[in-house]
Design a protein around this motif. Structure first.
Motif, PDB file in Angstrom:
ATOM      1  N   ILE A 172      -4.369  -6.143   7.676  1.00 47.90           N
ATOM      2  CA  ILE A 172      -4.126  -6.430   6.141  1.00 47.90           C
ATOM      3  C   ILE A 172      -2.475  -6.505   6.247  1.00 47.90           C
ATOM      4  O   ILE A 172      -1.574  -5.520   7.021  1.00 47.90           O
ATOM      5  N   ALA A 173      -1.604  -7.045   5.430  1.00 49.60           N
ATOM      6  CA  ALA A 173      -0.308  -7.025   5.185  1.00 49.60           C
ATOM      7  C   ALA A 173       0.216  -6.937   3.898  1.00 49.60           C
ATOM      8  O   ALA A 173      -0.719  -7.200   2.845  1.00 49.60           O
ATOM      9  N   PRO A 174       1.230  -6.662   3.579  1.00 51.68           N
ATOM     10  CA  PRO A 174       1.868  -6.474   2.169  1.00 51.68           C
ATOM     11  C   PRO A 174       1.937  -7.860   1.705  1.00 51.68           C
ATOM     12  O   PRO A 174       2.563  -8.739   2.404  1.00 51.68           O
ATOM     13  N   THR A 175       1.696  -8.405   0.352  1.00 49.13           N
ATOM     14  CA  THR A 175       1.698  -9.459  -0.006  1.00 49.13           C
ATOM     15  C   THR A 175       2.671  -9.526  -1.503  1.00 49.13           C
ATOM     16  O   THR A 175       2.809 -10.655  -1.905  1.00 49.13           O
ATOM     17  N   ASP A 176       2.748  -8.487  -2.002  1.00 47.04           N
ATOM     18  CA  ASP A 176       3.717  -8.240  -3.125  1.00 47.04           C
ATOM     19  C   ASP A 176       5.156  -8.840  -2.995  1.00 47.04           C
ATOM     20  O   ASP A 176       5.402  -8.509  -1.772  1.00 47.04           O
ATOM     21  N   PRO A 177       5.661  -9.631  -3.510  1.00 46.31           N
ATOM     22  CA  PRO A 177       6.987 -10.160  -3.304  1.00 46.31           C
ATOM     23  C   PRO A 177       8.225  -9.229  -2.874  1.00 46.31           C
ATOM     24  O   PRO A 177       8.928  -9.659  -2.202  1.00 46.31           O
ATOM     25  N   GLU A 178       8.126  -7.927  -3.563  1.00 49.04           N
ATOM     26  CA  GLU A 178       9.063  -7.094  -3.449  1.00 49.04           C
ATOM     27  C   GLU A 178       9.042  -6.490  -2.170  1.00 49.04           C
ATOM     28  O   GLU A 178       9.855  -6.117  -1.357  1.00 49.04           O
ATOM     29  N   ILE A 179       7.662  -6.749  -1.357  1.00 53.21           N
ATOM     30  CA  ILE A 179       7.823  -5.592  -0.243  1.00 53.21           C
ATOM     31  C   ILE A 179       7.033  -6.679   1.165  1.00 53.21           C
ATOM     32  O   ILE A 179       7.172  -6.377   2.201  1.00 53.21           O
ATOM     33  N   ALA A 180       6.736  -7.692   0.737  1.00 52.76           N
ATOM     34  CA  ALA A 180       6.141  -8.699   1.625  1.00 52.76           C
ATOM     35  C   ALA A 180       6.780  -8.967   3.000  1.00 52.76           C
ATOM     36  O   ALA A 180       6.394  -8.918   4.086  1.00 52.76           O
ATOM     37  N   ASN A 181       8.359  -9.158   2.808  1.00 50.69           N
ATOM     38  CA  ASN A 181       8.921  -9.454   3.900  1.00 50.69           C
ATOM     39  C   ASN A 181       9.779  -8.328   4.432  1.00 50.69           C
ATOM     40  O   ASN A 181      10.659  -8.513   5.407  1.00 50.69           O
ATOM     41  N   ASP A 182       9.730  -7.076   3.896  1.00 52.79           N
ATOM     42  CA  ASP A 182      10.222  -5.928   4.548  1.00 52.79           C
ATOM     43  C   ASP A 182       9.411  -5.460   5.822  1.00 52.79           C
ATOM     44  O   ASP A 182       8.316  -4.910   5.822  1.00 52.79           O
ATOM     45  N   PRO A 183      10.140  -5.201   6.910  1.00 53.65           N
ATOM     46  CA  PRO A 183       9.596  -4.949   8.120  1.00 53.65           C
ATOM     47  C   PRO A 183       8.802  -3.568   8.173  1.00 53.65           C
ATOM     48  O   PRO A 183       8.041  -3.175   8.785  1.00 53.65           O
ATOM     49  N   SER A 184       9.772  -2.573   7.260  1.00 50.32           N
ATOM     50  CA  SER A 184       9.026  -1.111   7.031  1.00 50.32           C
ATOM     51  C   SER A 184       7.473  -1.310   6.643  1.00 50.32           C
ATOM     52  O   SER A 184       6.802  -0.565   6.977  1.00 50.32           O
ATOM     53  N   TRP A 185       7.636  -2.011   5.450  1.00 52.23           N
ATOM     54  CA  TRP A 185       6.334  -2.312   4.881  1.00 52.23           C
ATOM     55  C   TRP A 185       5.434  -2.971   5.544  1.00 52.23           C
ATOM     56  O   TRP A 185       4.075  -2.590   5.594  1.00 52.23           O
ATOM     57  N   GLN A 186       5.749  -3.833   6.161  1.00 49.45           N
ATOM     58  CA  GLN A 186       4.788  -4.606   7.094  1.00 49.45           C
ATOM     59  C   GLN A 186       3.980  -3.615   8.547  1.00 49.45           C
ATOM     60  O   GLN A 186       2.688  -3.792   8.486  1.00 49.45           O
ATOM     61  N   LYS A 187       4.925  -2.553   8.727  1.00 57.18           N
ATOM     62  CA  LYS A 187       4.442  -1.694   9.731  1.00 57.18           C
ATOM     63  C   LYS A 187       3.580  -0.734   9.008  1.00 57.18           C
ATOM     64  O   LYS A 187       2.677  -0.355   9.562  1.00 57.18           O
ATOM     65  N   THR A 188       4.031  -0.134   7.857  1.00 59.01           N
ATOM     66  CA  THR A 188       3.079   0.495   6.971  1.00 59.01           C
ATOM     67  C   THR A 188       1.740   0.152   6.836  1.00 59.01           C
ATOM     68  O   THR A 188       0.605   0.834   6.954  1.00 59.01           O
ATOM     69  N   PHE A 189       1.601  -1.308   6.453  1.00 53.33           N
ATOM     70  CA  PHE A 189       0.152  -1.707   5.874  1.00 53.33           C
ATOM     71  C   PHE A 189      -0.452  -2.143   7.273  1.00 53.33           C
ATOM     72  O   PHE A 189      -1.929  -1.934   7.155  1.00 53.33           O
ATOM     73  N   LYS A 190       0.159  -2.199   8.366  1.00 53.79           N
ATOM     74  CA  LYS A 190      -0.477  -2.279   9.863  1.00 53.79           C
ATOM     75  C   LYS A 190      -1.320  -0.972  10.133  1.00 53.79           C
ATOM     76  O   LYS A 190      -2.214  -1.044  10.720  1.00 53.79           O
ATOM     77  N   ASN A 191      -0.860   0.021   9.709  1.00 52.24           N
ATOM     78  CA  ASN A 191      -1.443   1.235   9.733  1.00 52.24           C
ATOM     79  C   ASN A 191      -2.691   1.614   8.895  1.00 52.24           C
ATOM     80  O   ASN A 191      -3.216   2.651   9.073  1.00 52.24           O
TER      81      ASN A 191
END
Length: 444
Positions: free
Chosen positions: A229-248
């Motif tokens: 699952i990946a972040p899809t909200d525009p504010e965080i979707a392209n943020d590498p830190s949030w991408q790693k967080t959602f990977k967890n």
């Protein structure tokens, strides 16, 4: 439909422009007559405000009055709703909150663990004073607070204003997760109805249904385990830190498959891994300073220079839209279900009553009507009880000025646990926060 008057406290925040975009996107749900910005930093607020004047002129001409001010009487009088997000100490202190625990091998995060404790201690006094001042001018207004760390702030406000039923503490993280669930399912977040329990940044989705009552939880779990699952909200979707967080989320669901986890549980379930991956010279605070802070400032400057938003791609994010939808349900008695922070009072039957829990509730013009959760399992009960003890001891310490209570709090917190580390971290955090926390040094 009555048009509302709204004051945004923290008008200089990097989230303010996103909030205005959300108000524009949701104007049919929460029509506004007046918008007021209030901030102590006039220069920082003015940049947001001058861009907002253009945004409103082009996209929300129905707003009859827009004001930005540092005057409390002007900002707080005759208001129906207050949206509050303040950051006592700013991003400079956030850097300290993150770096000090990391130097001891512990999680360095703004709302979790030792960093969250320091941020919470700084926030309590300012929030109490702010609520008192607001109530002098608008005794019946709804106060929607999303100042972090929400758990500690909500506990302090519960103690200070026990009879004020028009203060509602809210976090947008469950909604940001639900946006990603909706993407997995091919629907909109507003099509989903959550069932949830926990503490702020420390909870679990027990079920996610659609508006027809169909339980979609199993499908969501299967898709996360199969494809992630990946972040899809525009504010965080392209943020590498949030991408790693959602990977967890996938990792947490694999290890603990009963419920869908809040992303912030990663800090409590895998504290050593989370501390090890951080760069003490480039913490999240640095990333925000060099990322969102500059991005939002640049956006405002371009809008002001051009005198129009025509050349910009503007998107509302869930942070703002969620807050606006909650306000609309309060204003117009819609009875929609949202995840909010309320006093337990039997909602979770085997947790003490006098604790601020985060649960799903029906939102009416008489406030939130939480759904009963009942008894929770031993694992979740034990997790929650150690965390709520940390939160309560932190607030106790703010009132008492007791360093020992802070050491006890951090020793209970799963991101620290080790007593010598807890004492060393408390010493350094108090030293860094001396100007904000005089009660720990014999003053107030």
């Amino acid at each position: 439909m009555k048009k509302q008057n709204l004051t945004i406290v923290g008008g200089g925040s990097t989230y303010t422009i996103g909030m205005i975009m959300s108000l524009i996107a949701e104007k049919e749900n929460l029509p506004l007559k007046r918008i007021v910005f209030f901030d102590q930093d006039a220069e920082r607020q003015a940049l947001n405000a001058k861009a907002t004047e253009i945004l409103l002129r082009e996209h929300y001409p129905e707003v009859e009055e827009f004001v930005y001010t540092t005057d409390k009487a002007e900002a707080f009088a005759n208001t129906d709703f207050f949206f509050i997000q303040i950051r006592t100490g700013g991003l400079a202190m956030r850097k300290q909150d993150e770096q000090i625990p990391l130097a001891h091998g512990c999680v360095g995060q703004e709302t979790c663990g030792a960093g969250g404790m320091a941020y919470g201690l700084r926030s309590i006094g300012d929030m109490i004073n702010l609520i008192r001042e607001i109530r002098e001018y608008s005794p019946d207004a709804w106060i929607l607070n999303y100042t972090n760390p929400a758990a500690i702030v909500a506990e302090a406000l519960r103690r200070e204003f026990p009879r004020d039923r028009r203060i509602l503490n809210i976090c947008d993280m469950p909604a940001a997760i639900m946006v990603s669930y909706a993407s997995l399912l091919g629907c909109e977040i507003w099509d989903l109805v959550p069932e949830y329990f926990g503490l702020n940044h420390y909870g679990w989705f027990t079920a996610v249904r659609n508006k027809q009552g169909e339980d979609l939880t199993r499908v969501i779990k299967e898709r996360i385990l199969e494809q992630g699952i990946a972040p899809t909200d525009p504010e965080i979707a392209n943020d590498p830190s949030w991408q790693k967080t959602f990977k967890n989320i996938r990792r947490m669901l694999t290890d603990f498959p009963e419920y869908l986890p809040n992303t912030y549980l990663q800090y409590y379930l895998y504290p050593s891994d989370m501390a090890a991956k951080e760069d003490i010279t480039n913490t999240r605070a640095n990333q925000v300073i060099n990322g969102r802070e500059k991005r939002v400032a640049s956006l405002c400057q371009r809008i002001i220079a051009a005198g129009t938003t025509r050349h910009e791609e503007l998107e509302a994010d869930i942070h703002g839209r969620y807050m606006v939808r909650v306000a609309a349900s309060l204003a117009y008695n819609r009875g929609d279900t949202f995840i909010v922070i309320v006093e337990n009072n039997g909602i979770i039957s085997n947790i003490q009553d006098d604790v601020m829990v985060e649960v799903h509730a029906r939102i009416t013009n008489d406030g939130p009507k939480p759904f009963a959760v009942g008894k929770i399992g031993q694992f979740y009960k034990a997790m929650m009880e150690s965390q709520l003890a940390y939160e309560k001891l932190t607030v106790d310490a703010w009132y008492s000025g007791s360093k020992q209570q802070l050491v006890e709090a951090l020793t209970l917190n799963r991101t620290v646990v080790d007593a010598p580390k807890a004492r060393a971290i408390v010493d350094e955090l108090l030293h860094a926060n001396r100007d904000y926390l005089p009660q720990f040094f014999g003053g107030r």
